[in-house]
Design an enzyme around this catalytic site. Structure first.
Site, PDB file in Angstrom:
ATOM      1  N   LYS A  41       0.839  -1.207   0.000  1.00 47.28           N
ATOM      2  CA  LYS A  41       0.000   0.000   0.000  1.00 47.28           C
ATOM      3  C   LYS A  41       0.875   1.259   0.000  1.00 47.28           C
ATOM      4  O   LYS A  41       0.647   2.192  -0.774  1.00 47.28           O
ATOM      5  CB  LYS A  41      -0.895  -0.012   1.245  1.00 47.28           C
ATOM      6  CG  LYS A  41      -1.541   1.318   1.559  1.00 47.28           C
ATOM      7  CD  LYS A  41      -2.412   1.260   2.801  1.00 47.28           C
ATOM      8  CE  LYS A  41      -1.719   1.633   4.085  1.00 47.28           C
ATOM      9  NZ  LYS A  41      -1.454   3.056   4.269  1.00 47.28           N
ATOM     10  N   ASN A  42       1.882   1.273   0.876  1.00 45.60           N
ATOM     11  CA  ASN A  42       2.670   2.499   1.041  1.00 45.60           C
ATOM     12  C   ASN A  42       3.655   2.754  -0.095  1.00 45.60           C
ATOM     13  O   ASN A  42       4.313   3.788  -0.117  1.00 45.60           O
ATOM     14  CB  ASN A  42       3.404   2.491   2.391  1.00 45.60           C
ATOM     15  CG  ASN A  42       2.448   2.742   3.551  1.00 45.60           C
ATOM     16  OD1 ASN A  42       1.262   3.003   3.341  1.00 45.60           O
ATOM     17  ND2 ASN A  42       2.959   2.654   4.772  1.00 45.60           N
TER      18      ASN A  42
ATOM     19  N   CYS B  16      -4.660  12.715  13.369  1.00 42.48           N
ATOM     20  CA  CYS B  16      -5.309  11.431  13.187  1.00 42.48           C
ATOM     21  C   CYS B  16      -5.150  10.664  14.484  1.00 42.48           C
ATOM     22  O   CYS B  16      -4.486  11.127  15.403  1.00 42.48           O
ATOM     23  CB  CYS B  16      -4.732  10.672  12.002  1.00 42.48           C
ATOM     24  SG  CYS B  16      -3.176   9.912  12.326  1.00 42.48           S
TER      25      CYS B  16
ATOM     26  N   ARG C 269       0.666  14.443  13.450  1.00 44.08           N
ATOM     27  CA  ARG C 269       1.082  14.257  12.055  1.00 44.08           C
ATOM     28  C   ARG C 269       1.034  15.544  11.216  1.00 44.08           C
ATOM     29  O   ARG C 269       0.267  15.661  10.258  1.00 44.08           O
ATOM     30  CB  ARG C 269       0.269  13.146  11.408  1.00 44.08           C
ATOM     31  CG  ARG C 269       0.462  11.831  12.139  1.00 44.08           C
ATOM     32  CD  ARG C 269      -0.244  10.702  11.484  1.00 44.08           C
ATOM     33  NE  ARG C 269       0.535  10.082  10.437  1.00 44.08           N
ATOM     34  CZ  ARG C 269       0.153   8.963   9.816  1.00 44.08           C
ATOM     35  NH1 ARG C 269      -0.978   8.386  10.126  1.00 44.08           N
ATOM     36  NH2 ARG C 269       0.899   8.440   8.869  1.00 44.08           N
ATOM     37  N   PRO C 270       1.907  16.497  11.530  1.00 42.57           N
ATOM     38  CA  PRO C 270       1.952  17.742  10.755  1.00 42.57           C
ATOM     39  C   PRO C 270       2.551  17.528   9.354  1.00 42.57           C
ATOM     40  O   PRO C 270       3.119  16.461   9.080  1.00 42.57           O
ATOM     41  CB  PRO C 270       2.884  18.634  11.588  1.00 42.57           C
ATOM     42  CG  PRO C 270       3.742  17.684  12.358  1.00 42.57           C
ATOM     43  CD  PRO C 270       2.916  16.454  12.593  1.00 42.57           C
TER      44      PRO C 270
ATOM     45  N   LEU D 185       7.121  19.849   6.996  1.00 44.57           N
ATOM     46  CA  LEU D 185       8.333  19.552   6.213  1.00 44.57           C
ATOM     47  C   LEU D 185       8.023  19.502   4.718  1.00 44.57           C
ATOM     48  O   LEU D 185       8.836  19.930   3.893  1.00 44.57           O
ATOM     49  CB  LEU D 185       8.962  18.235   6.677  1.00 44.57           C
ATOM     50  CG  LEU D 185       9.432  18.247   8.139  1.00 44.57           C
ATOM     51  CD1 LEU D 185       9.749  16.833   8.621  1.00 44.57           C
ATOM     52  CD2 LEU D 185      10.652  19.153   8.312  1.00 44.57           C
TER      53      LEU D 185
ATOM     54  N   ASP E 190       4.956   0.574  11.946  1.00 44.22           N
ATOM     55  CA  ASP E 190       3.758  -0.099  11.437  1.00 44.22           C
ATOM     56  C   ASP E 190       3.691  -1.569  11.841  1.00 44.22           C
ATOM     57  O   ASP E 190       2.697  -2.239  11.549  1.00 44.22           O
ATOM     58  CB  ASP E 190       3.679   0.034   9.902  1.00 44.22           C
ATOM     59  CG  ASP E 190       3.249   1.431   9.474  1.00 44.22           C
ATOM     60  OD1 ASP E 190       2.886   2.241  10.347  1.00 44.22           O
ATOM     61  OD2 ASP E 190       3.289   1.715   8.263  1.00 44.22           O
TER      62      ASP E 190
ATOM     63  N   ARG F 179      -8.400  -0.594   4.984  1.00 49.36           N
ATOM     64  CA  ARG F 179      -7.537   0.420   4.363  1.00 49.36           C
ATOM     65  C   ARG F 179      -6.190  -0.181   3.972  1.00 49.36           C
ATOM     66  O   ARG F 179      -5.534   0.322   3.067  1.00 49.36           O
ATOM     67  CB  ARG F 179      -7.295   1.580   5.338  1.00 49.36           C
ATOM     68  CG  ARG F 179      -8.519   2.419   5.607  1.00 49.36           C
ATOM     69  CD  ARG F 179      -8.149   3.647   6.413  1.00 49.36           C
ATOM     70  NE  ARG F 179      -6.886   4.174   5.954  1.00 49.36           N
ATOM     71  CZ  ARG F 179      -5.898   4.607   6.737  1.00 49.36           C
ATOM     72  NH1 ARG F 179      -6.045   4.605   8.034  1.00 49.36           N
ATOM     73  NH2 ARG F 179      -4.772   5.044   6.231  1.00 49.36           N
TER      74      ARG F 179
HETATM   75  C1  UD1 Z   1       4.284   6.984   6.562  1.00 52.64           C
HETATM   76  C2  UD1 Z   1       3.463   5.752   6.329  1.00 52.64           C
HETATM   77  C3  UD1 Z   1       2.930   5.215   7.650  1.00 52.64           C
HETATM   78  C4  UD1 Z   1       4.076   5.004   8.646  1.00 52.64           C
HETATM   79  C5  UD1 Z   1       4.926   6.258   8.747  1.00 52.64           C
HETATM   80  C6  UD1 Z   1       6.188   6.059   9.584  1.00 52.64           C
HETATM   81  C7  UD1 Z   1       2.574   6.079   4.098  1.00 52.64           C
HETATM   82  C8  UD1 Z   1       1.389   6.365   3.257  1.00 52.64           C
HETATM   83  N1  UD1 Z   1       2.371   6.090   5.438  1.00 52.64           N
HETATM   84  O1  UD1 Z   1       3.428   7.984   7.106  1.00 52.64           O
HETATM   85  O2  UD1 Z   1       2.276   3.971   7.404  1.00 52.64           O
HETATM   86  O3  UD1 Z   1       3.553   4.711   9.922  1.00 52.64           O
HETATM   87  O4  UD1 Z   1       5.356   6.696   7.446  1.00 52.64           O
HETATM   88  O5  UD1 Z   1       6.957   5.036   9.069  1.00 52.64           O
HETATM   89  O6  UD1 Z   1       3.655   5.809   3.609  1.00 52.64           O
HETATM   90  N2  UD1 Z   1       6.505  14.794  10.772  1.00 52.64           N
HETATM   91  C9  UD1 Z   1       6.660  16.144  11.044  1.00 52.64           C
HETATM   92  N3  UD1 Z   1       6.474  17.032  10.018  1.00 52.64           N
HETATM   93  C10 UD1 Z   1       6.153  16.636   8.760  1.00 52.64           C
HETATM   94  C11 UD1 Z   1       6.001  15.269   8.494  1.00 52.64           C
HETATM   95  C12 UD1 Z   1       6.193  14.364   9.519  1.00 52.64           C
HETATM   96  O7  UD1 Z   1       6.952  16.533  12.166  1.00 52.64           O
HETATM   97  O8  UD1 Z   1       5.997  17.500   7.884  1.00 52.64           O
HETATM   98  C13 UD1 Z   1       6.687  13.796  11.858  1.00 52.64           C
HETATM   99  C14 UD1 Z   1       5.416  13.010  12.162  1.00 52.64           C
HETATM  100  O9  UD1 Z   1       4.568  13.705  13.061  1.00 52.64           O
HETATM  101  C15 UD1 Z   1       5.966  11.735  12.762  1.00 52.64           C
HETATM  102  C16 UD1 Z   1       7.295  11.558  11.995  1.00 52.64           C
HETATM  103  O10 UD1 Z   1       7.578  12.816  11.411  1.00 52.64           O
HETATM  104  O11 UD1 Z   1       6.251  11.920  14.125  1.00 52.64           O
HETATM  105  C17 UD1 Z   1       7.249  10.510  10.918  1.00 52.64           C
HETATM  106  O12 UD1 Z   1       6.114  10.716  10.106  1.00 52.64           O
HETATM  107  P1  UD1 Z   1       6.133  10.406   8.540  1.00 52.64           P
HETATM  108  O13 UD1 Z   1       7.285   9.555   8.188  1.00 52.64           O
HETATM  109  O14 UD1 Z   1       5.950  11.683   7.797  1.00 52.64           O
HETATM  110  O15 UD1 Z   1       4.798   9.550   8.395  1.00 52.64           O
HETATM  111  P2  UD1 Z   1       3.888   9.507   7.116  1.00 52.64           P
HETATM  112  O16 UD1 Z   1       4.728   9.781   5.921  1.00 52.64           O
HETATM  113  O17 UD1 Z   1       2.658  10.325   7.335  1.00 52.64           O
END
Ligand code: UD1
Length: 417
Positions: free
Chosen positions: A22-23, A116, A121-122, A125, A306, A398
């Site tokens: 999926k990812n 969520c 989950r901001p 970045l 995950d 999902r």
């Molecule tokens: C992706 C995966 C999800 C997995 C996660 C971590 C997909 C569709 N989803 O989610 O299944 O659990 O990686 O391996 O691939 N963060 C910030 N600012 C940002 C973005 C992220 O602070 O702009 C923080 C998040 O709050 C979190 C950390 O970075 O604490 C990691 O999140 P991130 O790797 O971005 O998760 P996703 O990409 O949403």
């Protein structure tokens, strides 16, 4: 609302074919927005999130046909650049259209994903990286409005926190930007690498794949092509853990063992036998004394967040104490209260859960709270004596393709009601 009813306490025995990831499929679908030529994807899983991404892209003018696990995507007529709240709220990964739209069409309007169940989950970045590449981004009415009238340019960007979709969004944007982009402290999960390989197959120039520094030389346009999505290591890991927790014997097919890496290492530590083949993994947990394991989640190559909930379910029926520390998401222990309903002995201290194995879980009525939490409840329900009823299984749809069918094929008594 659908529920899953499980009669537990039986070992799972048999073969399961792993679906596409999926990812990886989600960012690769979004990346098709970068090309105006036909693209044919195979090993695409049939999942609610994939359907949501398809709906989102069709709303933008994409033509997407599906037959079995093949998807044929044509993005030559994109005329809408909006990702509406109604879709983004059901799937945060909708943010993945932001980078492709802004670099290719110079504008995008994407609903803010918001929080969520597993944490805030901001997307700061994603925004900061695109701004470094020349995008103007404003937030109005809950939407990100991004513009780049003259297109994006290459930039150097350092991720303060490793972000999977953040890396993917900026990688996709950089592919059509003018000049060179260097992404540092980038995520390099196998799914991020799969996206990079896909993009290179269409003519992108990405190097450093498989490391935390990606160098991307922008190109004028991408061509079309065919690509097979990498197998889903989280789905694979979930079924292996289910096999272990029920002291069964499982063979997974359509999976390269090397992408399971530390999931297999942890299963060795649990005390089950693992045998690897080129495209298969055999797990034998019959008559084994399962030992609880310590886990600390971390970005790749660390242990995947995950898989945290599933190993917690396994620890609840193993011998001894396992300490699980979640470092990625601040609220990813919601399965603990539900596992306790089945008789699990778990205490939470901050970001750490201390699991003391019990000889036997007992079936109960529980509620799924998020995707991977649901998987942990299914595993616990399969290991527990008696009936477990899991509510809100839409979470599991999902990310797990035909879960009850796959589990029934290995002897589980599970039905959707
Ligand atoms: C992706 C995966 C999800 C997995 C996660 C971590 C997909 C569709 N989803 O989610 O299944 O659990 O990686 O391996 O691939 N963060 C910030 N600012 C940002 C973005 C992220 O602070 O702009 C923080 C998040 O709050 C979190 C950390 O970075 O604490 C990691 O999140 P991130 O790797 O971005 O998760 P996703 O990409 O949403």
């Amino acid at each position: 609302m659908d529920k899953l009813r499980i009669q537990g306490g039986r070992p799972l025995v048999g073969e399961i074919k792993v679906s596409g990831a999926k990812n990886a499929a989600l960012p690769i679908m979004a990346a098709c927005l970068l090309s105006e030529k036909p693209i044919h994807l195979s090993n695409v899983p049939t999942l609610a999130d994939i359907h949501t991404m398809r709906k989102l892209m069709i709303g933008m003018g994409a033509d997407i046909a599906v037959d079995a696990d093949h998807m044929h995507i044509n993005c030559s007529n994109i005329n809408q650049f909006v990702a509406p709240y109604e879709l983004v709220k059901t799937m945060r990964a909708s943010i993945l259209v932001l980078g492709p739209l802004v670099t290719k069409y110079h504008e995008a309007v994407v609903s803010l994903p918001g929080g969520c169940a597993i944490g805030a989950r901001p997307v700061n970045l994603h925004v900061e990286g695109l701004q470094a590449m020349g995008a103007e981004i404003n937030i109005e009415g809950g939407y990100l409005h991004a513009k780049a009238p003259n297109g994006l340019h290459g930039a150097q960007f350092l991720f303060d926190t490793v972000s999977v979709t953040g890396t993917e969004n900026l990688m996709m944007a950089a592919v059509l930007a003018k000049g060179q982009t260097v992404l540092r402290n980038a995520a390099y999960e196998p799914e991020v690498q799969d996206l990079a390989h896909f993009l290179n197959k269409l003519g992108a120039k990405i190097s450093g794949i498989g490391s935390d520094t990606l160098v991307i030389d922008g190109v004028e346009a991408l061509h079309g092509g065919e690509y097979a999505i990498v197998p889903d290591r989280i789905e694979a890991g979930t079924y292996l853990v289910a096999g272990a927790a029920t002291q069964g014997e499982i063979t997974l097919t359509n999976i390269q063992p090397e992408i399971l890496e530390n999931i297999l290492l942890k299963l060795h530590e649990v005390g089950v036998d693992i045998r690897e083949e080129k495209n298969a993994v055999h797990l034998n947990a019959r008559n084994k004394n399962l030992k609880a394991v310590n886990i600390r989640t971390a970005p790749y190559p660390g242990f995947p967040t995950d898989m945290q909930a599933q190993f917690m379910a396994l620890n609840t029926v193993a011998e001894g104490t396992g300490i699980i520390t979640e470092t990625i998401f601040e609220n990813r222990f919601m399965h603990v209260l539900e596992l306790q309903r089945l008789g699990a002995n778990i205490q939470i201290e901050g970001h750490t859960a201390i699991c003391i194995g019990v000889p036997q879980l007992q079936g109960a009525q529980v509620m799924a709270t998020d995707l991977r939490a649901s998987a942990s409840l299914v595993i616990a329900g399969l290991a527990a004596q008696g009936e477990t009823l899991i509510e809100r299984v839409y979470h599991i749809d999902r990310g797990y393709e035909r879960i009850e069918e796959k589990l029934r094929a290995v002897g589980a008594i599970i039905e959707r009601i």
